[in-house]
Write a protein that holds these residues in place. Sequence first.
Motif, PDB file in Angstrom:
ATOM      1  N   MET A   1       0.840  -1.177   0.015  1.00  0.00           N
ATOM      2  CA  MET A   1       0.098   0.270  -0.083  1.00  0.00           C
ATOM      3  C   MET A   1       0.810   1.382  -0.074  1.00  0.00           C
ATOM      4  SD  MET A   1      -3.100   1.026   2.507  1.00  0.00           S
ATOM      5  CE  MET A   1      -4.099  -0.173   2.069  1.00  0.00           C
ATOM      6  N   LEU A  94      -6.638   3.874  -2.122  1.00  0.00           N
ATOM      7  CA  LEU A  94      -7.467   4.044  -0.913  1.00  0.00           C
ATOM      8  C   LEU A  94      -9.011   4.351  -1.090  1.00  0.00           C
ATOM      9  CD1 LEU A  94      -4.986   6.211   1.437  1.00  0.00           C
ATOM     10  CD2 LEU A  94      -5.382   3.627   1.343  1.00  0.00           C
ATOM     11  N   PHE A 220      -6.890   5.506   6.343  1.00  0.00           N
ATOM     12  CA  PHE A 220      -7.502   4.067   6.178  1.00  0.00           C
ATOM     13  C   PHE A 220      -8.471   3.616   7.490  1.00  0.00           C
ATOM     14  CE2 PHE A 220      -2.733   4.736   7.158  1.00  0.00           C
ATOM     15  CZ  PHE A 220      -2.756   4.267   8.394  1.00  0.00           C
ATOM     16  N   CYS A 239     -13.103   7.513   4.348  1.00  0.00           N
ATOM     17  CA  CYS A 239     -11.648   7.270   3.519  1.00  0.00           C
ATOM     18  C   CYS A 239     -11.835   5.858   3.260  1.00  0.00           C
ATOM     19  CB  CYS A 239     -10.834   7.313   4.775  1.00  0.00           C
ATOM     20  SG  CYS A 239     -10.640   6.828   6.169  1.00  0.00           S
ATOM     21  N   THR A 240     -12.762   4.932   4.023  1.00  0.00           N
ATOM     22  CA  THR A 240     -12.502   3.567   3.763  1.00  0.00           C
ATOM     23  C   THR A 240     -14.197   2.762   3.278  1.00  0.00           C
ATOM     24  OG1 THR A 240     -13.043   2.880   6.113  1.00  0.00           O
ATOM     25  CG2 THR A 240     -10.803   2.863   5.214  1.00  0.00           C
TER      26      THR A 240
END
Length: 252
Positions: A1, A94, A220, A239-240
């Motif tokens: 990542m 992401l 994350f 964000c996730t």
Amino acid sequence: MLQSASAISISKIADNIFELVLSINLNEYTLRPGQFVHVRVGKSTEHVLRRPISISQIDYENNQITITFRAEGQGTKKIAEIRPGDAVDVLMPLGNGYDITQSQAGSHAVIIGGGIGVPPLFELSKQLNEQGVKTTHILGFNSKKDVFYEQQFKALGDTYIATADGTYGTEGFVTDILKHLDDNFDKFYACGPKVMLKVLDESMPMDGFISLEERMGCGFGVCYACVCQMTGGGQAKICTDGPVFRKGAVVL
């Protein structure tokens, strides 16, 4: 990542809007339109938090991505100083992107963007066109000096521009253009300011997807800095769980 990318080019494409092309190994990823990268501003501790920037173009053949951003704060202004050959520290991919499998070949999608919400919609439109979906684009900006990607979108389908001050295209907002279009759209995709997304979420009669713009800490799901309320109860992390959500899923 965590990836070390290399800057290929950077260019200013509108007022304070920059396009940065990065060379990066994409062999391990299947990216979706609407996902973003978290860019480290510099090696010093002056800017601790990374900046989330949408991916506007994906080029698997050449192992390149393009990110497009507005240089308005000290962090993004620093990113705008990147030069070809510089190493760029990024976290990617992401976020939850647009689900293009929801639009079938032969259908007609309207793509609506506002300001810096426009960039991720370009890759979205390209991929929809590749699978046989007709696309119409409505892009909103504050003024003529802020307009970008008009010709790129025009190459993919009918494109309309709205400016709040009337210096280019239609005076007003994306909704002013939308209400005068006679097309029967099957689905809508949108990204932009929350006030624009709220109007679309409440007024569009068809199914669709919206992408939220939000300040993020970690990118994350650990810091809980970008939490939003779900209409069915509970919370989601932009964000996730996002930044893309189905129409009606979040409280705007």
